[in-house]
Design an enzyme around this catalytic site. Structure first.
Site, mmCIF file in Angstrom:
data_model
loop_
_atom_site.group_PDB
_atom_site.id
_atom_site.type_symbol
_atom_site.label_atom_id
_atom_site.label_comp_id
_atom_site.label_asym_id
_atom_site.label_seq_id
_atom_site.Cartn_x
_atom_site.Cartn_y
_atom_site.Cartn_z
ATOM 1 N N ASN A 10 47.735 26.419 35.651
ATOM 2 C CA ASN A 10 47.381 27.782 36.044
ATOM 3 C C ASN A 10 47.873 27.967 37.470
ATOM 4 O OD1 ASN A 10 46.228 30.208 36.739
ATOM 5 N ND2 ASN A 10 44.167 29.683 36.128
ATOM 6 N N ARG A 93 49.145 29.272 31.766
ATOM 7 C CA ARG A 93 48.433 30.546 31.747
ATOM 8 C C ARG A 93 49.348 31.598 32.366
ATOM 9 N NH1 ARG A 93 44.424 33.168 35.989
ATOM 10 N NH2 ARG A 93 43.628 34.892 34.744
ATOM 11 N N HIS A 182 41.470 38.388 30.789
ATOM 12 C CA HIS A 182 40.506 37.345 30.402
ATOM 13 C C HIS A 182 40.560 37.064 28.901
ATOM 14 C CE1 HIS A 182 37.869 38.694 34.066
ATOM 15 N NE2 HIS A 182 38.716 37.727 34.426
ATOM 16 N N ARG A 243 36.030 44.128 43.279
ATOM 17 C CA ARG A 243 36.727 45.257 42.664
ATOM 18 C C ARG A 243 35.734 46.336 42.244
ATOM 19 N NH1 ARG A 243 39.583 41.299 38.556
ATOM 20 N NH2 ARG A 243 40.788 40.026 40.016
ATOM 21 N N GLU A 386 38.602 28.180 29.138
ATOM 22 C CA GLU A 386 39.931 28.753 29.024
ATOM 23 C C GLU A 386 41.013 27.681 28.942
ATOM 24 O OE1 GLU A 386 40.291 32.687 31.403
ATOM 25 O OE2 GLU A 386 38.683 31.566 32.394
#
Length: 405
Positions: A10, A93, A182, A243, A386
């Site tokens: 990643n 990823r 996601h 955010r 993940e």
């Protein structure tokens, strides 16, 4: 000797997270992180799971190539080097796959070109993902490299959910639509929730709430995503750590015209200075709860706004699905913040949702139900994985390719 290991990478703009897994049982052989790449104080932390004893290195690391070479050297010290014949593939990823990539994909020049074409809609993520891929290819050009896309799980959304209500020609020309993110987490958690209920994913409708510093919700009908909260970018949807999530787009015009702010300043405001940190100065839910317990009204308001948005999405996705079998909480906040889970479900008893306070208070790394036995809809805590999802998809694709040849 059969090849059963997958290295998951990643790659961020200045970091590389990695895990080496054995796909015979999904076990981890090593995990690690390289951060501050390009600085004099670069840091590598490597943990071989056989011993559990971490090794750390600090010093200058010029670029991702140097970082991955250092990772390779650390793995080799444990007999797990990238030159091992047991390594079947490297899974990467990739944040944005657009409409084209609907499943894991073996990387070739055409795939790289398309990931590069998507940089305008993922300027913070896709360039770093590309750097990681190209560096890994240079180190092992003979090894299959697989891209697993954050957006892929959401490509099953119907057009009624994916389209924004703007001029179609303009939207198509600039690739403006809701992609969602996601996706590897939502895929993993929706399947794991079905398993927890003792059912096949095709039989289960799940609302997945991935609540971390970044947060997203999805409506999963029979194993397929039919709606998700993030959109063209990861900015849309729930209130997040930094955010804003959903807001009137005219706020942007107002800040430009009245506030005299530039596009970059507004981008920075909405992505890095909004959400919980904008509301109360903290984006750590543990600290916010501590402040609430001490009577801090600003922290309480931030928490209430966070929960209000969460409830709206639970209700909306209940309506989208029509029938809900489970609501699953996952990621850092979802897995660990029991007050968030309790507050998100409170008042939704008419929808069949409830939380058992004793079950909700239990801390565990295992998937578990936190709803009363009598509840019509299961409420679950399902730790996401993940990396395992990326490794599983990568290994399955590589094995399928080998079998076809």
């Amino acid at each position: 000797m059969s090849s059963t290991r997958v290295l998951v990478l990643n790659s961020g703009s200045s970091s590389v997270k990695y895990q080496l897994l054995d796909m015979r049982d999904g076990s981890r052989l090593a995990v690690g992180l390289v951060e501050r790449i390009g600085e004099e104080t670069s840091r590598l932390k490597h943990t071989p799971l056989a011993t559990g004893e971490s090794r750390e290195w600090t010093g200058p690391m010029a670029d991702h190539e140097a970082a991955l070479k250092a990772v390779s050297e650390e793995l080799a010290r444990d007999g797990l080097g990238l030159d091992s014949p047991e390594l079947a593939a490297i899974g990467h990823r990739v944040v944005h796959g657009g409409k084209l990539f609907t499943e894991p994909t073996v990387i070739d020049d055409a795939v790289l070109a398309e990931i590069e074409r998507l940089i305008p809609v993922a300027p913070l993520h896709n360039p770093a993902n590309l750097t990681g891929i190209r560096t890994a290819q240079a180190l092992r050009p003979d090894l299959p490299q697989v891209a697993v896309f954050d957006t892929a799980f959401h490509t099953t959304m119907p057009e009624s959910a994916a389209r924004y209500a703007i001029d179609v020609k303009t939207a198509d020309e600039h690739r403006i639509r809701r992609y969602g993110f996601h996706g590897t987490s939502h895929a993993y958690v929706s399947r794991a929730t079905a398993k927890l209920l003792g059912k096949d994913p095709s039989e289960v409708n799940v609302i997945v709430l991935h609540l971390g510093n970044g947060a997203s919700a999805s409506a999963v009908e029979g194993g397929r995503c039919v709606d998700t909260s993030m959109g063209l970018t990861p900015l849309e949807g729930l209130v997040m750590g930094t955010r804003s999530g959903d807001m009137d787009p005219a706020v942007i015009f107002h800040l430009m015209r009245v506030g005299g702010m530039s596009t970059d300043e507004i981008d920075n405001l909405l992505n890095k200075k909004s959400g919980l940190i904008g509301l109360c100065g903290d984006n750590d839910m543990r600290e916010i709860r501590r402040r609430i317990d001490e009577g801090d009204e600003q922290a309480k308001l931030a928490f209430d706004i966070y929960i209000h948005r969460l409830k709206k999405y639970i209700g909306a996705y209940y309506a989208v699905l029509g029938r809900v079998d489970a609501v699953a909480f996952t990621a850092g906040v979802g897995e660990n913040a029991s007050p968030v889970r309790e507050a998100a479900v409170a008042g939704l008893e008419a929808l069949g949702l409830a939380v058992d306070s004793e079950l909700n208070a239990v801390r565990s790394d295992e998937p578990r139900l936190i709803s009363p036995e009598s509840a019509r809809v299961a409420v679950a805590v399902v730790p996401t994985d993940e990396e395992l999802e990326i490794a599983t998809q990568t290994y399955a694709l590589v094995n399928d390719s080998r079998n076809l040849t």
